[in-house]
Write a protein that holds these residues in place. Structure first.
Motif, PDB file in Angstrom:
ATOM      1  N   TYR A  88       0.785  -1.156   0.015  1.00 15.05           N
ATOM      2  CA  TYR A  88       0.069  -0.021   0.041  1.00 15.05           C
ATOM      3  C   TYR A  88       0.846   1.241  -0.047  1.00 15.05           C
ATOM      4  CZ  TYR A  88      -4.033  -2.913   0.779  1.00 15.05           C
ATOM      5  OH  TYR A  88      -4.898  -4.050   0.796  1.00 15.05           O
ATOM      6  N   SER A  89       0.457   2.204  -0.786  1.00 14.25           N
ATOM      7  CA  SER A  89       1.054   3.454  -0.629  1.00 14.25           C
ATOM      8  C   SER A  89       0.500   4.418   0.348  1.00 14.25           C
ATOM      9  CB  SER A  89       0.983   4.167  -2.108  1.00 14.25           C
ATOM     10  OG  SER A  89      -0.238   4.401  -2.407  1.00 14.25           O
ATOM     11  N   ILE A  90       1.068   5.308   0.838  1.00 16.95           N
ATOM     12  CA  ILE A  90       0.734   6.193   1.964  1.00 16.95           C
ATOM     13  C   ILE A  90       0.074   7.415   1.004  1.00 16.95           C
ATOM     14  CG2 ILE A  90       1.407   7.735   3.664  1.00 16.95           C
ATOM     15  CD1 ILE A  90       4.026   6.226   4.009  1.00 16.95           C
ATOM     16  N   LEU A  91      -1.245   7.380   1.261  1.00 19.98           N
ATOM     17  CA  LEU A  91      -1.980   8.462   0.750  1.00 19.98           C
ATOM     18  C   LEU A  91      -2.223   9.666   1.906  1.00 19.98           C
ATOM     19  CD1 LEU A  91      -4.721   6.491  -0.667  1.00 19.98           C
ATOM     20  CD2 LEU A  91      -2.803   7.110  -1.722  1.00 19.98           C
ATOM     21  N   HIS A  92      -2.111   9.350   2.993  1.00 21.33           N
ATOM     22  CA  HIS A  92      -2.488  10.580   4.022  1.00 21.33           C
ATOM     23  C   HIS A  92      -1.859  10.035   5.358  1.00 21.33           C
ATOM     24  CE1 HIS A  92      -4.716  13.807   6.309  1.00 21.33           C
ATOM     25  NE2 HIS A  92      -4.919  12.876   7.132  1.00 21.33           N
ATOM     26  N   LYS A  93      -1.086  11.131   5.938  1.00 18.83           N
ATOM     27  CA  LYS A  93      -0.017  10.775   7.002  1.00 18.83           C
ATOM     28  C   LYS A  93      -0.231  11.838   8.025  1.00 18.83           C
ATOM     29  CE  LYS A  93       3.887   8.122   8.272  1.00 18.83           C
ATOM     30  NZ  LYS A  93       4.757   7.328   7.510  1.00 18.83           N
ATOM     31  N   GLU A  94      -0.724  11.416   9.168  1.00 19.63           N
ATOM     32  CA  GLU A  94      -0.695  12.454  10.289  1.00 19.63           C
ATOM     33  C   GLU A  94       0.104  12.238  11.481  1.00 19.63           C
ATOM     34  OE1 GLU A  94      -5.327  14.014   9.745  1.00 19.63           O
ATOM     35  OE2 GLU A  94      -4.980  12.934  11.589  1.00 19.63           O
ATOM     36  N   GLY A 133      -3.408   3.293   0.496  1.00 21.17           N
ATOM     37  CA  GLY A 133      -3.976   2.837  -0.599  1.00 21.17           C
ATOM     38  C   GLY A 133      -3.419   1.800  -1.404  1.00 21.17           C
ATOM     39  N   ALA A 134      -4.109   0.791  -1.999  1.00 22.71           N
ATOM     40  CA  ALA A 134      -3.831  -0.352  -2.677  1.00 22.71           C
ATOM     41  C   ALA A 134      -2.595  -0.018  -3.723  1.00 22.71           C
ATOM     42  CB  ALA A 134      -4.848  -1.168  -3.224  1.00 22.71           C
ATOM     43  N   TYR A 135      -1.449  -0.377  -3.563  1.00 26.06           N
ATOM     44  CA  TYR A 135      -0.435  -0.045  -4.708  1.00 26.06           C
ATOM     45  C   TYR A 135      -0.504  -1.125  -5.540  1.00 26.06           C
ATOM     46  CZ  TYR A 135       4.144   1.312  -6.342  1.00 26.06           C
ATOM     47  OH  TYR A 135       5.441   1.813  -7.065  1.00 26.06           O
ATOM     48  N   TYR A 136      -0.801  -2.132  -5.373  1.00 26.00           N
ATOM     49  CA  TYR A 136      -0.985  -3.181  -6.431  1.00 26.00           C
ATOM     50  C   TYR A 136      -2.365  -3.679  -6.789  1.00 26.00           C
ATOM     51  CZ  TYR A 136       3.699  -3.817  -5.077  1.00 26.00           C
ATOM     52  OH  TYR A 136       5.377  -3.504  -4.646  1.00 26.00           O
TER      53      TYR A 136
END
Length: 180
Positions: A88-94, A133-136
């Motif tokens: 998974y890629s990072i879409l939002h990081k707090e 979010g799904a990367y693959y």
């Protein structure tokens, strides 16, 4: 915020408590790159333990190898169910660090690609949220939400998540890995 960082999630289920599981888990063969930044967290429900491992790395260098060590014929092996959830890629990081004292980590696993992510960012329970979010294409879930919340708000957060949509929710605490 799509990055070149990928977080690979692996799920485990077993009757082993965290000390027993970590001893077995560390006998698995993993790639050199996957060991560089790993967080393992556990949850207990009905005498069963669930663990989620997060392997963080660059998208171009991750080669995840996960094979069980040879079984000993002298001792009875406890079953450990394993499921690779995906990268998974990072879409939002707090939150850039793990849960602190007085906090729990709540994961919500969303299947639907059309999920309203804004809803999860505006919950009334005070929290910090990371969205993956799904990367693959073959990932088990469309999104994984990682909430950091104080102990006293966990039940309220879980209730809000379950009322909004059909999601799989789990409350996890970080496991301490042995020094290598």
């Amino acid at each position: 915020m799509r990055t070149d960082k990928v977080v690979h999630f692996v799920w485990f289920e077993t009757s082993l408590d965290s000390d027993q599981f970590i001893n077995k888990w560390e006998h698995y063969n993993r790639s050199v790159n996957s060991d560089a930044d790993v967080t393992l967290q556990g949850s207990k429900r009905n005498n069963m333990f669930k663990y989620v491992a997060q392997h963080r790395c660059d998208s171009t260098e991750f080669q995840f190898l996960f094979t069980k060590a040879a079984k000993s014929t002298r001792s009875k092996e406890t079953e450990i169910k394993t499921k690779q959830i995906g990268g998974y890629s990072i879409l939002h990081k707090e939150r850039t660090h793990e849960a602190g004292a007085g906090e729990d980590k709540v994961f919500a696993f969303l299947i639907r690609t059309d999920a309203d992510l804004n809803f999860y960012q505006q919950l009334s329970v005070p929290n910090k949220l990371n969205i993956y979010g799904a990367y693959y294409e073959n990932c088990a879930y469309a999104y994984i939400l990682e909430f950091f919340v104080k102990h006293e708000y966990v039940a309220e957060l879980v209730e809000q998540l379950k009322q909004h949509s059909t999601v799989e929710v789990g409350i996890y605490k970080e496991c301490v890995l042995h020094a290598v």
